[in-house]
Design a protein around this motif. Structure first.
Motif, PDB file in Angstrom:
ATOM      1  N   MET A 174       0.846  -1.168   0.000  1.00 27.34           N
ATOM      2  CA  MET A 174       0.000   0.000   0.000  1.00 27.34           C
ATOM      3  C   MET A 174       0.894   1.233   0.000  1.00 27.34           C
ATOM      4  SD  MET A 174      -3.075   0.945   2.450  1.00 27.34           S
ATOM      5  CE  MET A 174      -4.248   0.900   1.151  1.00 27.34           C
ATOM      6  N   GLU A 175       0.551   2.164  -0.818  1.00 26.03           N
ATOM      7  CA  GLU A 175       1.336   3.392  -0.910  1.00 26.03           C
ATOM      8  C   GLU A 175       1.024   4.289   0.285  1.00 26.03           C
ATOM      9  OE1 GLU A 175       3.556   4.090  -3.324  1.00 26.03           O
ATOM     10  OE2 GLU A 175       3.161   2.111  -4.130  1.00 26.03           O
ATOM     11  N   LEU A 176       2.017   5.051   0.705  1.00 26.40           N
ATOM     12  CA  LEU A 176       1.813   5.949   1.840  1.00 26.40           C
ATOM     13  C   LEU A 176       0.744   6.985   1.553  1.00 26.40           C
ATOM     14  CD1 LEU A 176       5.426   6.598   3.121  1.00 26.40           C
ATOM     15  CD2 LEU A 176       3.664   5.185   4.141  1.00 26.40           C
ATOM     16  N   GLU A 177       0.644   7.426   0.306  1.00 22.35           N
ATOM     17  CA  GLU A 177      -0.322   8.464  -0.033  1.00 22.35           C
ATOM     18  C   GLU A 177      -1.762   7.985   0.134  1.00 22.35           C
ATOM     19  OE1 GLU A 177       3.489   9.016  -1.551  1.00 22.35           O
ATOM     20  OE2 GLU A 177       2.115   7.540  -2.375  1.00 22.35           O
ATOM     21  N   THR A 178      -1.991   6.679   0.149  1.00 25.20           N
ATOM     22  CA  THR A 178      -3.354   6.183   0.240  1.00 25.20           C
ATOM     23  C   THR A 178      -3.833   6.054   1.683  1.00 25.20           C
ATOM     24  OG1 THR A 178      -2.619   3.885   0.164  1.00 25.20           O
ATOM     25  CG2 THR A 178      -3.155   4.934  -1.927  1.00 25.20           C
ATOM     26  N   PHE A 179      -2.956   6.253   2.669  1.00 25.90           N
ATOM     27  CA  PHE A 179      -3.384   6.175   4.060  1.00 25.90           C
ATOM     28  C   PHE A 179      -4.149   7.431   4.436  1.00 25.90           C
ATOM     29  CE2 PHE A 179       0.098   3.052   4.933  1.00 25.90           C
ATOM     30  CZ  PHE A 179      -0.718   2.047   5.401  1.00 25.90           C
ATOM     31  N   THR A 180      -5.317   7.225   4.985  1.00 24.24           N
ATOM     32  CA  THR A 180      -6.076   8.298   5.609  1.00 24.24           C
ATOM     33  C   THR A 180      -6.061   8.025   7.107  1.00 24.24           C
ATOM     34  OG1 THR A 180      -8.158   7.080   5.499  1.00 24.24           O
ATOM     35  CG2 THR A 180      -7.606   8.490   3.598  1.00 24.24           C
ATOM     36  N   THR A 181      -6.630   8.898   7.871  1.00 20.62           N
ATOM     37  CA  THR A 181      -6.677   8.682   9.312  1.00 20.62           C
ATOM     38  C   THR A 181      -7.407   7.379   9.638  1.00 20.62           C
ATOM     39  OG1 THR A 181      -6.696  11.075   9.638  1.00 20.62           O
ATOM     40  CG2 THR A 181      -7.358   9.722  11.506  1.00 20.62           C
ATOM     41  N   GLU A 182      -8.503   7.120   8.934  1.00 26.17           N
ATOM     42  CA  GLU A 182      -9.294   5.919   9.205  1.00 26.17           C
ATOM     43  C   GLU A 182      -8.544   4.655   8.807  1.00 26.17           C
ATOM     44  OE1 GLU A 182     -10.572   8.543   7.372  1.00 26.17           O
ATOM     45  OE2 GLU A 182     -11.626   9.425   9.066  1.00 26.17           O
ATOM     46  N   THR A 183      -7.937   4.661   7.616  1.00 29.15           N
ATOM     47  CA  THR A 183      -7.226   3.461   7.178  1.00 29.15           C
ATOM     48  C   THR A 183      -5.955   3.239   7.999  1.00 29.15           C
ATOM     49  OG1 THR A 183      -6.090   4.688   5.423  1.00 29.15           O
ATOM     50  CG2 THR A 183      -8.140   3.545   4.829  1.00 29.15           C
ATOM     51  N   ALA A 184      -5.296   4.322   8.405  1.00 24.36           N
ATOM     52  CA  ALA A 184      -4.110   4.191   9.250  1.00 24.36           C
ATOM     53  C   ALA A 184      -4.494   3.620  10.608  1.00 24.36           C
ATOM     54  CB  ALA A 184      -3.423   5.537   9.407  1.00 24.36           C
ATOM     55  N   LEU A 185      -5.628   4.046  11.150  1.00 28.25           N
ATOM     56  CA  LEU A 185      -6.092   3.531  12.437  1.00 28.25           C
ATOM     57  C   LEU A 185      -6.378   2.039  12.331  1.00 28.25           C
ATOM     58  CD1 LEU A 185      -7.034   3.893  15.358  1.00 28.25           C
ATOM     59  CD2 LEU A 185      -9.275   4.566  14.460  1.00 28.25           C
ATOM     60  N   GLU A 186      -7.089   1.635  11.300  1.00 22.69           N
ATOM     61  CA  GLU A 186      -7.405   0.220  11.104  1.00 22.69           C
ATOM     62  C   GLU A 186      -6.124  -0.604  10.966  1.00 22.69           C
ATOM     63  OE1 GLU A 186     -10.003  -2.584   8.039  1.00 22.69           O
ATOM     64  OE2 GLU A 186      -9.591  -0.499   7.518  1.00 22.69           O
ATOM     65  N   THR A 187      -5.184  -0.093  10.203  1.00 21.10           N
ATOM     66  CA  THR A 187      -3.929  -0.803   9.978  1.00 21.10           C
ATOM     67  C   THR A 187      -3.093  -0.856  11.251  1.00 21.10           C
ATOM     68  OG1 THR A 187      -3.978  -0.002   7.699  1.00 21.10           O
ATOM     69  CG2 THR A 187      -1.924  -0.939   8.461  1.00 21.10           C
ATOM     70  N   ALA A 188      -3.039   0.234  11.996  1.00 19.96           N
ATOM     71  CA  ALA A 188      -2.262   0.275  13.236  1.00 19.96           C
ATOM     72  C   ALA A 188      -2.831  -0.685  14.278  1.00 19.96           C
ATOM     73  CB  ALA A 188      -2.225   1.695  13.788  1.00 19.96           C
ATOM     74  N   GLN A 189      -4.150  -0.779  14.364  1.00 11.70           N
ATOM     75  CA  GLN A 189      -4.768  -1.699  15.316  1.00 11.70           C
ATOM     76  C   GLN A 189      -4.451  -3.149  14.938  1.00 11.70           C
ATOM     77  OE1 GLN A 189      -8.803  -0.285  15.004  1.00 11.70           O
ATOM     78  NE2 GLN A 189      -8.612   0.959  16.871  1.00 11.70           N
ATOM     79  N   GLU A 190      -4.497  -3.448  13.661  1.00  6.56           N
ATOM     80  CA  GLU A 190      -4.173  -4.809  13.226  1.00  6.56           C
ATOM     81  C   GLU A 190      -2.688  -5.095  13.415  1.00  6.56           C
ATOM     82  OE1 GLU A 190      -4.770  -8.568  12.390  1.00  6.56           O
ATOM     83  OE2 GLU A 190      -6.365  -7.090  12.626  1.00  6.56           O
ATOM     84  N   LEU A 191      -1.839  -4.104  13.173  1.00  4.27           N
ATOM     85  CA  LEU A 191      -0.402  -4.269  13.392  1.00  4.27           C
ATOM     86  C   LEU A 191      -0.128  -4.580  14.860  1.00  4.27           C
ATOM     87  CD1 LEU A 191       2.544  -4.125  12.446  1.00  4.27           C
ATOM     88  CD2 LEU A 191       2.442  -1.657  12.819  1.00  4.27           C
ATOM     89  N   ARG A 192      -0.839  -3.910  15.751  1.00  6.41           N
ATOM     90  CA  ARG A 192      -0.674  -4.186  17.179  1.00  6.41           C
ATOM     91  C   ARG A 192      -1.032  -5.632  17.495  1.00  6.41           C
ATOM     92  NH1 ARG A 192      -3.895  -0.609  21.391  1.00  6.41           N
ATOM     93  NH2 ARG A 192      -5.580  -1.451  20.147  1.00  6.41           N
ATOM     94  N   ARG A 193      -2.114  -6.147  16.891  1.00  7.04           N
ATOM     95  CA  ARG A 193      -2.515  -7.538  17.116  1.00  7.04           C
ATOM     96  C   ARG A 193      -1.477  -8.508  16.548  1.00  7.04           C
ATOM     97  NH1 ARG A 193      -7.651  -5.278  16.770  1.00  7.04           N
ATOM     98  NH2 ARG A 193      -7.811  -5.292  14.514  1.00  7.04           N
ATOM     99  N   VAL A 194      -0.974  -8.205  15.350  1.00  3.97           N
ATOM    100  CA  VAL A 194       0.024  -9.079  14.731  1.00  3.97           C
ATOM    101  C   VAL A 194       1.297  -9.128  15.570  1.00  3.97           C
ATOM    102  CG1 VAL A 194       1.572  -9.278  12.727  1.00  3.97           C
ATOM    103  CG2 VAL A 194      -0.864  -8.881  12.377  1.00  3.97           C
TER     104      VAL A 194
END
Length: 115
Positions: A1-21
Protein backbone atom coordinates in the motif's frame (compact mmCIF):
# COMPACT_ATOMS: atom_id res chain seq x y z
CA UNK A 1 0.00 0.00 0.00
CA UNK A 2 1.34 3.39 -0.91
CA UNK A 3 1.81 5.95 1.84
CA UNK A 4 -0.32 8.46 -0.03
CA UNK A 5 -3.35 6.18 0.24
CA UNK A 6 -3.38 6.17 4.06
CA UNK A 7 -6.08 8.30 5.61
CA UNK A 8 -6.68 8.68 9.31
CA UNK A 9 -9.29 5.92 9.20
CA UNK A 10 -7.23 3.46 7.18
CA UNK A 11 -4.11 4.19 9.25
CA UNK A 12 -6.09 3.53 12.44
CA UNK A 13 -7.40 0.22 11.10
CA UNK A 14 -3.93 -0.80 9.98
CA UNK A 15 -2.26 0.28 13.24
CA UNK A 16 -4.77 -1.70 15.32
CA UNK A 17 -4.17 -4.81 13.23
CA UNK A 18 -0.40 -4.27 13.39
CA UNK A 19 -0.67 -4.19 17.18
CA UNK A 20 -2.52 -7.54 17.12
CA UNK A 21 0.02 -9.08 14.73
CA UNK A 22 2.98 -7.95 16.83
CA UNK A 23 1.32 -9.06 20.10
CA UNK A 24 0.78 -12.54 18.63
CA UNK A 25 4.54 -13.03 18.52
CA UNK A 26 5.68 -14.80 21.66
CA UNK A 27 9.05 -15.50 23.24
CA UNK A 28 10.12 -18.40 25.43
CA UNK A 29 12.14 -17.58 28.52
CA UNK A 30 13.33 -19.62 31.43
CA UNK A 31 12.33 -18.20 34.78
CA UNK A 32 13.47 -20.11 37.86
CA UNK A 33 14.05 -23.20 35.74
CA UNK A 34 10.60 -23.17 34.14
CA UNK A 35 9.93 -22.19 30.54
CA UNK A 36 7.55 -19.25 30.31
CA UNK A 37 5.92 -17.84 27.17
CA UNK A 38 6.00 -14.05 27.08
CA UNK A 39 3.85 -12.03 24.63
CA UNK A 40 5.62 -9.77 22.17
CA UNK A 41 6.42 -6.24 23.28
CA UNK A 42 7.43 -4.80 19.91
CA UNK A 43 4.16 -2.88 19.54
CA UNK A 44 4.88 -0.94 22.73
CA UNK A 45 8.49 -0.37 21.67
CA UNK A 46 7.25 1.11 18.38
CA UNK A 47 4.82 3.32 20.36
CA UNK A 48 1.77 1.84 18.64
CA UNK A 49 -0.57 2.55 21.58
CA UNK A 50 0.40 6.24 21.43
CA UNK A 51 -0.09 6.35 17.64
CA UNK A 52 -3.49 4.63 17.93
CA UNK A 53 -4.57 7.05 20.66
CA UNK A 54 -3.60 9.99 18.47
CA UNK A 55 -5.45 8.55 15.48
CA UNK A 56 -8.57 8.18 17.67
CA UNK A 57 -8.32 11.69 19.11
CA UNK A 58 -11.15 14.16 18.73
CA UNK A 59 -8.71 16.94 17.89
CA UNK A 60 -7.65 17.15 14.27
CA UNK A 61 -4.06 18.15 15.04
CA UNK A 62 -3.55 14.98 17.12
CA UNK A 63 -5.07 12.84 14.37
CA UNK A 64 -2.76 14.47 11.83
CA UNK A 65 0.23 13.84 14.10
CA UNK A 66 -0.84 10.21 14.53
CA UNK A 67 -1.15 9.80 10.76
CA UNK A 68 2.28 11.33 10.25
CA UNK A 69 3.78 9.05 12.92
CA UNK A 70 2.18 5.98 11.35
CA UNK A 71 3.38 6.93 7.86
CA UNK A 72 6.91 7.18 9.25
CA UNK A 73 6.59 3.78 10.96
CA UNK A 74 5.00 1.78 8.13
CA UNK A 75 7.98 1.69 5.71
CA UNK A 76 10.33 0.59 8.53
CA UNK A 77 8.42 -2.67 9.00
CA UNK A 78 9.52 -5.81 7.19
CA UNK A 79 7.72 -6.70 3.98
CA UNK A 80 6.45 -9.91 5.58
CA UNK A 81 4.94 -8.03 8.54
CA UNK A 82 3.31 -5.43 6.27
CA UNK A 83 1.86 -8.19 4.05
CA UNK A 84 0.56 -10.13 7.06
CA UNK A 85 -1.21 -7.01 8.37
CA UNK A 86 -2.72 -6.15 4.97
CA UNK A 87 -3.86 -9.74 4.43
CA UNK A 88 -5.49 -9.93 7.85
CA UNK A 89 -7.53 -6.76 7.27
CA UNK A 90 -8.51 -7.91 3.79
CA UNK A 91 -6.65 -5.33 1.68
CA UNK A 92 -5.26 -6.45 -1.64
CA UNK A 93 -3.74 -5.08 -4.82
CA UNK A 94 -6.11 -5.73 -7.76
CA UNK A 95 -3.12 -5.95 -10.10
CA UNK A 96 -1.89 -9.04 -8.24
CA UNK A 97 -5.14 -10.97 -8.69
CA UNK A 98 -5.82 -13.49 -11.43
CA UNK A 99 -8.32 -12.79 -14.17
CA UNK A 100 -10.82 -15.29 -12.73
CA UNK A 101 -10.90 -13.55 -9.35
CA UNK A 102 -14.09 -11.48 -9.07
CA UNK A 103 -12.26 -8.76 -7.14
CA UNK A 104 -9.74 -8.14 -9.91
CA UNK A 105 -11.81 -5.68 -11.98
CA UNK A 106 -9.44 -6.18 -14.85
CA UNK A 107 -10.24 -5.61 -18.45
CA UNK A 108 -9.05 -8.16 -20.99
CA UNK A 109 -5.95 -7.21 -22.90
CA UNK A 110 -6.76 -6.63 -26.54
CA UNK A 111 -4.77 -8.39 -29.21
CA UNK A 112 -3.49 -5.69 -31.60
CA UNK A 113 -3.75 -8.13 -34.54
CA UNK A 114 -7.51 -8.44 -34.17
CA UNK A 115 -9.47 -5.57 -35.68
Amino acid sequence: MELETFTTETALETAQELRRVLAARTHRRKVLGQEVIIPGQLGEALQLPQIINRLQSKQQRFRDQGLEDFQELWPTLSAATRQKVLDSIGWYDPKDLSWEDKRSNRRPTLDPDIS
